[in-house]
Design a protein around this motif. Structure first.
Motif, short mmCIF file in Angstrom:
data_model
loop_
_atom_site.label_atom_id
_atom_site.label_comp_id
_atom_site.label_asym_id
_atom_site.label_seq_id
_atom_site.Cartn_x
_atom_site.Cartn_y
_atom_site.Cartn_z
N GLU A 182 0.85 -1.01 -0.09
CA GLU A 182 -0.03 0.10 0.00
C GLU A 182 0.83 1.18 0.01
N ARG A 183 1.92 1.44 0.93
CA ARG A 183 2.98 2.36 0.83
C ARG A 183 3.60 2.85 -0.53
N ILE A 184 3.82 1.52 -1.24
CA ILE A 184 4.62 1.84 -2.39
C ILE A 184 3.79 2.19 -3.51
N SER A 185 2.49 1.69 -3.46
CA SER A 185 1.41 2.24 -4.13
C SER A 185 0.97 3.72 -4.03
N GLU A 186 1.00 4.00 -2.85
CA GLU A 186 0.71 5.47 -2.49
C GLU A 186 1.73 6.50 -3.19
N ALA A 187 3.08 5.97 -2.95
CA ALA A 187 4.26 6.93 -3.37
C ALA A 187 4.11 6.86 -4.89
N ILE A 188 4.04 5.61 -5.44
CA ILE A 188 3.94 5.73 -7.01
C ILE A 188 2.80 6.74 -7.51
N THR A 198 1.60 9.14 -5.96
CA THR A 198 1.76 10.81 -5.66
C THR A 198 2.77 11.22 -6.87
N SER A 199 3.85 10.42 -7.03
CA SER A 199 4.75 10.75 -8.21
C SER A 199 3.94 10.84 -9.32
N TRP A 200 3.31 10.39 -9.88
CA TRP A 200 2.37 10.49 -11.05
C TRP A 200 1.52 11.57 -11.00
N ARG A 201 0.62 11.73 -9.91
CA ARG A 201 -0.04 12.81 -9.74
C ARG A 201 0.61 14.13 -9.95
N SER A 202 1.78 14.42 -9.37
CA SER A 202 2.53 15.67 -9.59
C SER A 202 3.23 15.70 -10.91
#
Length: 89
Positions: A27-33, A35-39
């Motif tokens: 879940e944490r890795i998914s959130e980080a990815i 966030t990166s794509w959203r930015s």
């Protein structure tokens, strides 16, 4: 008989205790990815909006130039009609 959780026993290792930590890690890795794509998406949208503004400004400048040319032609025509044509040097 050897304990099933003992890695030296040659038996299977129990993974029961790893389910929740593994799920949290995923879940944490998914959130980080995400966030990166959203930015990146925000930056792409900002660039697209900037290009749109540039295009609209270009159209507006072209329209102002067109009106200026028309005004100049009209003024020159009026001077010709009045007989006051000034010849460019």
């Amino acid at each position: 008989m050897a304990d099933a959780t003992d890695p030296t026993s040659g038996g299977l290792v129990s993974l029961e205790g790893l389910t929740k930590p593994a799920t949290v890690l995923i879940e944490r890795i998914s959130e980080a990815i995400g966030t990166s794509w959203r930015s990146r998406q925000i930056v792409r949208k900002a660039h697209a909006e900037a290009e749109k503004i540039k295009a609209l400004a270009g159209i507006e400048i072209t329209e102002i130039q067109r009106r200026g040319r028309l005004r100049f032609i009209e003024q020159q025509g009026k001077q010709i009609i009045k007989g006051k044509m000034v010849h460019p040097a």
